[in-house]
Design an enzyme around this catalytic site. Structure first.
Site, mmCIF file in Angstrom:
data_model
loop_
_atom_site.group_PDB
_atom_site.id
_atom_site.type_symbol
_atom_site.label_atom_id
_atom_site.label_comp_id
_atom_site.label_asym_id
_atom_site.label_seq_id
_atom_site.Cartn_x
_atom_site.Cartn_y
_atom_site.Cartn_z
ATOM 1 N N ASP A 431 68.923 1.576 -56.811
ATOM 2 C CA ASP A 431 68.499 0.660 -57.504
ATOM 3 C C ASP A 431 69.245 0.599 -58.817
ATOM 4 O O ASP A 431 70.036 1.726 -59.216
ATOM 5 C CB ASP A 431 66.906 0.576 -57.794
ATOM 6 N N LYS A 645 61.072 -20.285 -68.325
ATOM 7 C CA LYS A 645 62.083 -19.356 -68.520
ATOM 8 C C LYS A 645 62.147 -18.474 -66.992
ATOM 9 O O LYS A 645 61.276 -18.598 -66.587
ATOM 10 C CB LYS A 645 62.058 -18.109 -69.450
ATOM 11 N N THR A 760 71.330 -4.219 -56.239
ATOM 12 C CA THR A 760 70.864 -4.862 -57.509
ATOM 13 C C THR A 760 70.472 -6.508 -57.417
ATOM 14 O O THR A 760 71.090 -7.032 -56.569
ATOM 15 C CB THR A 760 71.962 -4.789 -58.629
ATOM 16 N N GLY A 761 69.636 -6.769 -58.017
ATOM 17 C CA GLY A 761 69.610 -8.183 -58.129
ATOM 18 C C GLY A 761 70.236 -8.981 -59.173
ATOM 19 O O GLY A 761 70.032 -10.507 -59.417
ATOM 20 N N ARG A 860 72.395 -9.641 -55.899
ATOM 21 C CA ARG A 860 71.368 -10.737 -55.911
ATOM 22 C C ARG A 860 70.378 -10.213 -54.639
ATOM 23 O O ARG A 860 70.106 -10.908 -53.778
ATOM 24 C CB ARG A 860 71.926 -12.126 -55.559
ATOM 25 N N LYS A 866 66.337 -5.053 -49.577
ATOM 26 C CA LYS A 866 66.879 -3.580 -49.800
ATOM 27 C C LYS A 866 66.158 -2.494 -48.625
ATOM 28 O O LYS A 866 66.929 -1.724 -48.337
ATOM 29 C CB LYS A 866 65.985 -2.965 -51.255
#
EC number: 7.6.2.1
Length: 1207
Positions: A431, A645, A760-761, A860, A866
């Site tokens: 991560d 947001k 990773t996102g 993304r 994952k």
């Protein structure tokens, strides 16, 4: 007195800062109650709790478990049968159990005691370990169950009652800093608005306080006397392990009120910053969510352990084969030669030697041989490995170099089963946020109304420039108070993505550390209230309001440092940085209650600070699936606003036609921020008409009142209805700093030949820049970029996207094959392309490309992806995978991998609790793998191979003697010699080898990380090595037996002319075995300490001590060993000569092997060992450069050899 009470009450109100859904507290309409009751009673929602009436739960169907907790595996009655079952599931233990049973039937060649004693010893140690561990669990349970809590009795008095005596329906009073004894429904608290602060560290490890709130209808229950007439019924979901959901209704005073997780206080949570609360027990004992979450991680076994089972099967097959040979040979001698041996005077009732029934005799001899040759199977192997692994774990946990002073935490091995697996890792899946970075956010840049603000150098810029050797001249800039400065300022912005440096003078220089924690923003156009001079003032003002209102944070007043500034607590570090930034810009979030939020705003019209109140109407919470958060508020003018947001891709899709004014400029700024490695969120808002809001709120309230599995879907649909037609305001960019030592650690792991995947996102540009900053990507590395075409993606043409991605993969793989094995490759794949690449048609092609790349960055990525990627990589490669993460979204990945590593960071302890090893910082992974992993792999490998060798060498001498005596079934050794072999005389040296062996020191391991590749290549535990050590055992047994037989048999070796009898022959042969196997372990030991010397030479000495003690016993106990050392073999010089000669000749084949190997076919560790020993300390001081140069040359050659792709 009244004044003091008033002050206390005001203080309580000041501390109460949490809101709730205002609409949640009105009674439901009859239609809504009916809709809720339709689900109550159905499967999954059948629980009924009678508050303040626990006696009603004494009988079914409302009888629930007591609150007593037991985490033990056994009880007094179940320990013996269950523990024995666990022990005899092992093949070796089960075999020796059968041998012990046969010994009771007079079929065994040994005495019953000598067969049963080793089994009892080995099984007893393992059972004792289980018993001690379970006893500690029992004592912990006892401490927990005997804690007390104030509980209301039927007479209305609150008394101390132990936790184990609580029942569902009991009303309890919990005080500050006490733990909740069970899952409670919050009824009221010491605060007037019924909120309380809860610490859930024991559940999820998060240190941030959670805020719970009671229903408005139960606020009056704030004194002991108020419960005298309190009666209510709770209908809710059945017990389940989900910590974050709770669905139910409270029926009180003939009205029904919906319940949510905000009213549920979970067992093992602690009450904080609240004097007391009242609650009613909803779930007790093993029904509580905490207990139902205490499931064990998936059972994992190392590759060596699985291979060890196959070795046991091979040895067992060898045992059966030798037994068959003995039984067939015995029957043949009985059938053909027995008539000539009339002098043996065989008895007719001896079933073992009955010439008239050779088949029966052969069958009995087969059983007898199975027991006789049983020493081929190492009975103490499993228990020795268990002991060794526990000791290895202790050494890892106590390594001072794996201790982090900043967090006061050290590396913890949470299981001892996978120590050696640490040395065989081929692929790491990591991560990013909180794992490679600190998860401590700083507000760095923002874009408001299409204008970018802030421009300081980030840590990622600095690290990336250093890793890429990118050099920039230092620069300074100043800004005036006009927007025109934007153009000149943006000339100074840069990105390391795609940058190639040409010279090397002055790298980027880092500016001073921020004065305000969480706020590292420098731009004169916004600071010191200068934003009031800018254009688009209304948009700037609204941007700051969203920053200050759209969150779940709490203002905390500092009682020690009286300043105008507040500090904040929130569920995420991003929200804290946003609140600090809004405060610095003049919009201070200062207070909140159940349904009110208060800001101190700087008003440009009057040029002073004013306090404004915003009524909180609804909050639409953030989730990983929604990727956004919204609040609906009403200002003092009655205007209803939705402030939102979220991820830019989510927000952009929900913009209205007139809300896209700044979209193009903002998108460019987003790209720039992403390239600088910053995390971004987009801000937007919309105005809502009162009629539209009322209509929507009615539907949303009905969705909240729904009890059933469809509730979440209805809430999501309700959110989608209102979160649209937004007006874009801008974006914020926060920096998540890299952890200390991450680039160096990844660089070292890459040199060790490990392939590293970053999941990773973040957006692609952010991930690439982080990749360069942490040394995952290097300038000399050829990169493949896989992304879906925008045209096909916008049209949602799945087939076209699949064909496009497949073509990119094939062309990339073709280039990879053409470049050859020496080149290094990196792969970057975007979110949509990854989704397609993991599908069935493209999956194998993608994995074929990815596993051949040194680094892979997946952007993304969702938590489910994952876990899926980890599973696919593990299945496709068949190699050892390690997953490392720090958050709850990494749990699936951690449990899927062969080894799961959790970072005990800022996102709680869920990853740690699901992991096999926990680290305080990512950088400690370097030593954990390269040093401890390498050592543990070598230690366990050598240990198992040595066990095979010594048992084959010992067991085959019994078979040779059987051949020599024409399959007579006679035993060469005394029964107690056999018992002592595995249990005492050869056990300690192998344990010392497994715990303390080092082929090279830790410094050398780190200096030559390529040595680690011996593990993934399985050099030390290959089948060729296993067979080689078996053959070594065969050769040793032949030399020992033949030398003793042919030297002693024809020789009158005693002074009185006597030849050797079976007792003398067995003792001398056994002495040679003890010396040989202990000297063999000395030969394979590379790192000696006093412990190794004591265990090896002490084991040999203990054999002679045993002979003295055992031989001193009366003849009826010692048998042929009576005074055998003192009177028979000790005085004979031939005994000592044979011992020396046999040991030398037995070890000579192995010695010749290692001489040839080290001279002509040296392994990498052999060369480094020689280099260390050739340079004495004084020589190193005198000729340090020469030594260093040679070491560097060897390091380079090893690195080149291991970085070649291998099958």
């Amino acid at each position: 007195m009244a004044a003091a009470t008033s002050r206390r009450r005001k203080e309580k109100i000041r501390w109460s800062k949490l809101y709730s859904f205002a609409s949640c507290f009105r009674p439901l309409t009859s239609e809504e109650r009916l809709a809720g009751r339709e689900v109550i009673g159905q499967p999954g929602f059948s629980r009924a709790v009678f508050c303040n009436e626990p006696h009603l739960h004494d009988r079914k169907p409302y009888k629930y478990p007591c609150n007593n907790i037991s985490t033990t595996k056994y009880n007094v009655l179940s320990f013996l049968p269950r523990a024995l079952f666990e022990q005899f599931r092992r093949v070796a233990n089960f075999y020796f159990l059968l041998a012990a049973v046969f010994s009771l039937l007079s079929l065994a060649p040994f005495s019953r005691a000598s067969l049963i004693a080793p089994l009892v010893f080995v099984v007893g140690i393992s059972m004792l370990k289980e018993a001690v561990e379970d006893w500690h669990r029992f004592l912990q349970d006892l401490d927990v169950n005997n804690q007390t809590v104030k509980t209301r009795l039927s007479d209305g008095v609150f008394v101390d009652k132990s936790w184990k005596e609580l029942r569902v329906g009991d009303v309890v009073k919990v005080y500050k800093d006490e733990y909740f004894p069970s899952d409670l429904l919050l009824l009221s608290s010491s605060y007037e608005d019924g909120v309380c602060y809860v610490e859930t560290m024991n559940l999820d490890g998060e240190t941030n306080l959670k805020i719970k709130r009671c229903l408005e209808v139960s606020l009056c229950l704030n004194e002991d006397a108020e419960f005298n007439k309190f009666e209510a019924t709770v209908h809710c979901e059945d017990p389940n392990p989900n910590l974050y959901t709770f669905v139910g209704n409270l029926e009180f005073e003939k009205k029904s009120y919906p319940l949510s997780p905000s009213q549920l206080l979970l067992r093992d949570s602690k009450l904080r910053n609240t004097d007391y609360i009242y609650g009613v027990v909803i779930f007790s004992g093993h029904d509580t969510k905490a207990v139902r979450n205490s499931t064990r991680s998936p059972s994992k076994r190392s590759r060596i352990e699985r291979k060890m089972d196959h070795i046991i099967y091979i040895l067992f097959s060898m045992l059966v084969l030798l037994s068959l040979v003995s039984s067939i040979g015995s029957s043949q001698f009985l059938s053909h030669d027995m008539d000539d041996w009339w002098y043996l005077q065989l008895q007719d009732d001896d079933d073992f030697f009955d010439p008239s029934k050779p088949e029966k005799s052969a069958g009995l001899q087969f059983i007898r041989s199975l027991i006789l040759y049983g020493y081929l199977i190492p009975i103490s192997l499993y228990v020795s490995i268990e002991v060794v692994k526990v000791l290895q774990t202790m050494l890892i946990n106590k390594d001072i170099e794996l201790y982090d002073e900043a967090t006061c935490k050290s590396v913890q091995a949470r299981t001892s089963n996978l120590n050696e697996e640490l040395g065989q890792v081929d692929m790491i899946l990591s991560d990013k946020t909180g794992t490679l970075t600190c998860n401590q956010m700083e507000f760095r840049k923002c874009s408001i109304a299409g204008i970018s603000y802030g421009g300081d150098i980030t840590d990622v810029d600095l690290a990336a420039s250093m890793r890429m050797n990118a050099d920039f001249e230092p620069f300074e800039y100043s800004m005036d108070r006009t927007d025109r400065a934007t153009q000149s300022f943006e000339l100074f912005e840069f990105s390391v993505y795609g940058f190639s440096a040409q010279n090397g003078n002055a790298r980027l220089s880092k500016t001073e550390e921020p004065v305000i924690k969480g706020f590292n923003f420098r731009d004169d156009r916004l600071m010191n209230k200068n934003w009031i001079h800018g254009t688009n003032l209304s948009d700037i003002t609204m941007f700051f309001r969203v920053l200050a209102l759209c969150h779940t944070g709490i203002p905390i007043e500092d009682d020690y440092h009286k300043t105008d500034k507040l500090s904040y607590e929130a569920e995420s570090p991003e929200e804290v940085s946003f609140l600090i930034a809004s405060q610095e810009f003049g919009f201070q979030f200062c207070r909140r209650t159940q349904s009110l939020m208060v800001l101190k705003e700087f008003d440009p019209s009057c040029m002073k600070e004013v306090e404004r109140e915003y009524k909180l109407l609804n909050l639409l919470e953030f989730s990983s699936s929604r990727k956004r958060m919204s609040v609906i508020v009403s200002n003092e003018d009655g205007q209803i606003l939705l402030l939102c947001k979220g991820a830019d891709s989510i927000i952009f899709d929900r913009l209205s036609d007139n809300g896209r004014t700044y979209k193009q400029e903002t998108a460019l700024h987003l790209l720039s921020y992403a390239e600088d490695g910053l995390r971004t969120l987009a801000f937007a808002y919309r105005e809502i008409e009162a009629a539209e809001y009322e209509s929507w709120n009615t539907k949303f309230t009905q969705a909240k009142a729904t009890i059933g599995p469809e509730r979440e879907e209805l809430l999501e649909q309700g959110s989608e209805m209102i979160e649209n037609n937004l007006i874009l305001l801008g974006v914020v960019a926060v920096e998540d700093k890299l952890q200390e030592g991450v680039p160096e650690c990844i660089d070292k792991l890459a040199q060790a030949g490990l392939k590293i995947w970053l999941l990773t996102g973040d957006k692609r540009e952010t991930a690439i820049n982080i990749g360069f900053a942490c040394s995952l990507l290097r300038p000399d590395m050829m990169q493949f970029h896989l992304s879906s075409s925008r045209e096909a993606e916008s049209n949602n043409e799945v087939k076209a996207m699949e064909e496009d991605i497949l073509q990119q993969i094939q062309s990339s793989y073709k280039l990879l094959c053409e470049e050859g094995k020496e080149a290094q490759f990196g792969l970057v794949i975007d979110g949509k392309a990854l989704e397609i690449a993991l599908s069935g048609d493209v999956k194998d092609e993608f994995l074929q490309l990815a596993v051949n790349c040194a680094s892979v960055i997946c952007c993304r990525v969702s938590p489910k992806q994952k876990a899926l990627i980890t599973r696919l990589v593990k299945q496709y490669t068949g190699r050892t995978t390690l997953a490392i993460g720090d958050g709850a979204n990494d749990v699936g990945m951690i449990q899927e991998a062969d080894i799961g590593v959790g970072i005990s960071g800022m996102e709680g302890m869920q990853a740690v609790m699901a992991s096999d090893f926990s680290l305080p910082q990512f950088r400690f992974l370097e030593k954990l793998l390269v040093v401890h992993g390498h050592w543990c792999y070598q230690r366990i490998s050598k240990m198992v191979l040595y066990f095979v060798y010594k048992n084959v060498a010992f067991g085959l001498t019994l078979f040779y003697y059987e051949l020599y005596t024409s399959f007579s079934g006679e035993v060469l050794y005394d029964d107690w010699y056999m018992t002592m072999f595995n249990v005492i005389l050869t056990s300690l040296p192998v344990i010392a080898l497994g715990v303390l062996e080092q082929d090279v020191s830790s410094d050398i391991c780190l200096q030559f990380p390529a040595l680690y590749q011996q593990g993934p290549r399985n050099i030390h535990f290959s089948w060729s090595r296993i067979v080689g050590w078996m053959l070594n055992g065969v050769v040793t047994s032949l030399v020992i037996f033949l030398a003793n037989i042919y030297i002693l048999s024809p020789t009158a070796w005693q002074q009185n002319g006597f030849v050797a009898d079976i007792g003398s022959l067995g003792t001398i042969t056994y002495t040679c075995i003890i010396w040989t196997v202990n000297c063999q372990i000395a030969l394979i030991t590379s790192h000696f300490t006093w412990i190794q010397h004591l265990s090896i030479w002490g084991s040999i000495l203990s054999w002679y001590i045993f002979l003295l003690v055992y031989g001193a016993l009366p003849p009826n106990l010692s048998g042929n060993a009576f005074h055998v050392l003192i009177e028979v073999i000790g005085p004979a010089p031939l005994y000592w000569m044979i011992t020396v000669l046999v040991v030398i000749v037995s070890l000579l084949p192995y010695f010749i092997h290692i001489v040839i190997q080290r001279s002509f076919y040296p392994m990498d560790d052999h060369i480094i060992q020689e280099m260390e020993k050739c340079f004495e300390k004084d020589d190193v001081r005198d000729d340090r450069m020469s030594f260093s140069q040679q070491m560097q040359q060897k390091k380079l050659s090893i690195y080149r050899s291991v970085t070649k792709p291998h099958k």
